[in-house]
Each structure stands twice: as structure tokens, then as C-alpha cells.
Design an enzyme around this catalytic site. Sequence first.
Site, short mmCIF file in Angstrom:
data_model
loop_
_atom_site.label_atom_id
_atom_site.label_comp_id
_atom_site.label_asym_id
_atom_site.label_seq_id
_atom_site.Cartn_x
_atom_site.Cartn_y
_atom_site.Cartn_z
N GLY A 71 -29.18 -7.95 4.75
CA GLY A 71 -29.10 -9.27 4.11
C GLY A 71 -27.90 -10.07 4.59
O GLY A 71 -26.97 -9.54 5.19
N LEU A 119 -25.39 -11.59 2.99
CA LEU A 119 -24.08 -11.24 2.44
C LEU A 119 -23.62 -9.89 2.96
O LEU A 119 -22.45 -9.69 3.30
CB LEU A 119 -24.12 -11.23 0.90
CG LEU A 119 -22.83 -10.81 0.20
CD1 LEU A 119 -21.66 -11.73 0.58
CD2 LEU A 119 -23.01 -10.80 -1.32
N ALA A 176 -31.38 -6.85 -2.96
CA ALA A 176 -31.99 -7.51 -4.12
C ALA A 176 -33.38 -8.02 -3.75
O ALA A 176 -33.67 -8.27 -2.59
CB ALA A 176 -31.13 -8.69 -4.58
N THR A 227 -26.35 -13.13 -10.59
CA THR A 227 -26.69 -14.51 -10.25
C THR A 227 -26.43 -15.50 -11.40
O THR A 227 -26.43 -15.11 -12.57
CB THR A 227 -28.20 -14.57 -9.89
OG1 THR A 227 -28.60 -15.92 -9.72
CG2 THR A 227 -29.07 -13.97 -10.99
N ASP A 228 -26.31 -16.77 -11.03
CA ASP A 228 -26.22 -17.85 -12.02
C ASP A 228 -27.56 -18.05 -12.76
O ASP A 228 -27.58 -18.68 -13.81
CB ASP A 228 -25.79 -19.16 -11.35
CG ASP A 228 -26.65 -19.54 -10.15
OD1 ASP A 228 -27.36 -18.66 -9.61
OD2 ASP A 228 -26.63 -20.72 -9.76
N TYR A 256 -37.02 -13.54 -12.16
CA TYR A 256 -35.86 -13.19 -11.33
C TYR A 256 -34.59 -13.11 -12.20
O TYR A 256 -33.84 -12.13 -12.13
CB TYR A 256 -35.69 -14.23 -10.21
CG TYR A 256 -34.42 -14.09 -9.43
CD1 TYR A 256 -34.24 -13.04 -8.53
CD2 TYR A 256 -33.37 -15.00 -9.59
CE1 TYR A 256 -33.06 -12.91 -7.81
CE2 TYR A 256 -32.19 -14.87 -8.88
CZ TYR A 256 -32.04 -13.83 -7.99
OH TYR A 256 -30.87 -13.68 -7.29
N LYS A 296 -32.39 -9.73 -12.90
CA LYS A 296 -30.99 -9.60 -12.48
C LYS A 296 -30.09 -9.32 -13.70
O LYS A 296 -29.12 -8.57 -13.60
CB LYS A 296 -30.52 -10.87 -11.75
CG LYS A 296 -31.17 -11.09 -10.38
CD LYS A 296 -30.79 -10.03 -9.34
CE LYS A 296 -29.37 -10.18 -8.85
NZ LYS A 296 -29.07 -9.21 -7.74
#
Length: 292
Positions: A10, A12, A60, A101-102, A125, A129
Site C-alpha cells: 500500500g 502508506l 486495510a 480513519t476520519d 467502511y 474501521k
Amino acid sequence: MRAILFGAGGQLAVDLARECRNRGHSVLALRRSQLNIADGAAVRRTIARHNPDWVINAAAYNKVDLAESEPEAAMRVNAFAVRGIAMACAEAGATLLHYSTDHVFGGSKDIPYTEDDLPAPQSVYGVSKLAGEIFARAYCRSHYVLRVAGVFGPPGRYTNHSNFPEFVLRKCAEGVPLRIVDDQFATPTFGTALAARSFDILVERVPFGLYHLSGGEVISWYDFAQKIAAASGCPAEIARTNREAYVTRARRPRYAALSNGRIEAAGIARMPGIDESVGQYIVLRDRELPQR
Ligand SMILES: NC(=O)c1ccc[n+]([C@@H]2O[C@H](COP(=O)([O-])OP(=O)(O)OC[C@H]3O[C@@H](n4cnc5c(N)ncnc54)[C@H](OP(=O)(O)O)[C@@H]3O)[C@@H](O)[C@H]2O)c1
């Protein structure tokens, strides 16, 4: 120190592996084809065998819209797999660093969310998370759960799932006009800066817990797209649209900015602002081109 990194293919994770090696630590970076984090027995075996100091989970299920029709798949990777990783870390005495995540928030606020705000996810999602966060925190005392937002790392130039700047740059290069929402706000996170701070947190032994660590500025997706196009010098036709006109399968928070106050109070450097991040992104994405 020794690290294991999951989800190594990924955007990141590529920056994380580079940062880890640059700091002189060893890292076993495993792509999905080498280790599926949903295989709990393999996760447990791998962690027990390598006995790492740190386990970093950058894997993820990130297909926000598709998750609406694949809730089991999203939960398997984002929630239950994280439980398995957390249990294995606790057994091995390793510190777990996990990303969230936000999208765990509902989006009704007008000022940045803090860690004390109640989550109210609006999508599969977001729910998956949030469940992953809870599992990480419940099963491994030595954990860092970092909530990030709109991640854009230069490796996104070639990784499978890409990112928002690459989408904008691709459309600009093709001369395709874009319509981007101007009434949805976030704190997009520059992956390279996030990777560096992730290791600062581990090395400096910040108190374990849940932290927000996203970009240093709140911006609409429309303004973000404009900045990307301007920084790249690519002439772009970007029109405004809004959430009412641009409907997606998954609901997204209208306002999802995250406050980094808690992690900054713990001594971690401020994240760069949006102009600096986009400028660096444009320079560093060239580094990601295959070397001749
Ligand atoms: N990207 C964003 O805008 C954003 C926003 C908020 C939070 N985050 C969080 O930030 C973290 C890093 O995201 P990212 O942007 O680097 O995502 P990414 O580029 O989509 O990378 C995710 C990686 O996870 C791998 N993966 C998926 N399922 C797996 C499995 N079962 N086992 C092992 N690996 C698996 C993917 O492999 P394949 O390539 O084979 O699918 C991919 O290499 C994630 O926790 C994500 O939820 C990201």
C-alpha cells in the site's frame, strides 16, 4: 529495533518501510500475497517466529463504496483481522501500531474532531474501521491507534489503490474536466510526513492509546484538487459540485477534520500545512517512477 509491516503493497506502507530502514531498524514488510491478515493462524505464526518489537498494520479494505455491498469482506480485514493481530501482539509482547480513519465520525460538527468526540460512522467502511480500533485497543494493551484522513503518499503513483492527487493529475493529463465537491471538508494527510511521525511515536514511546494524526489544515476536496493542479503546473478544468449533486454509494462525513492536539501535546511535531504537503508530494512522486 525489529518491525513487521502488514499491507506492504500500500501507499502508506511503502513510505513506512523506507522510513524504518532509513532509521536503521529492520523491517519484515509483507504484501498481501505474502501474508493475508485475515489468516489468523498465519499472522500468529509470523509474529511469534519473528518476535518483533513493533507490528505495524497498514493493511486495510479501503474500497469505501464497494464495502456497502461487501460488508463481510470489509469486516474480515478491517475488524476481525485486527483482533487477530492484536491478540498475537499481546502474546508476543510486541507494540501494535494500527491506522484508522476520519470516517468513524458522522460529520455534523464544524470544528475538528478530537479523540473525545463520539464516533458515529455512516458507512460499512466506517463501522468496520471503528470495530478494528476497538479490537486493537481491547486485545493489545501496548497499542497506538492513529486516525488519519485522505492519505496521499508519493508511492500512490504506482500502488494498486492510488490516491486523490493521482486521480486529479491523471485527469488533468488526459484533459478530462473534473467535478469535485466543495461542501465536504477533511484534513488530507501527507503519507511521507505521517510515516515519519509514526516512527517518532514508536521511538519516543508516546503513551499508548488512540490519537488523531492527519493533515495540518482543513480544506474542501474542491480546494484540494485546485492546489494539486496548480502545484503540478498542469492546466486543469475543475468545476465545483456539491454533495447533493454528487451522490456516492457510501455516505461520507460532510465535515471530517481531525484535531491533532493530543498527539502534539505528547511531543510529536506538527503535520505540515497543505501547500507544503502538496508541493513535496509533487516533487517526491517522481522518485516513485521505476528506475532505469
Ligand atoms: N487512503 C486513504 O485515504 C485513507 C484514509 C483514512 C484512513 N486510511 C487508512 O490508512 C491505512 C493505510 O492506507 P493506504 O492509503 O496505504 O491504503 P492502500 O494503499 O489501499 O493499501 C492498503 C494495502 O492493504 C492491502 N490489503 C488489503 N487486504 C489485505 C489483507 N487481507 N491482507 C494483507 N494485506 C491486505 C492491500 O493489498 P492489495 O493492493 O492487494 O489490495 C494494500 O496493499 C489503512 O488503515 C487505511 O484504512 C487511509
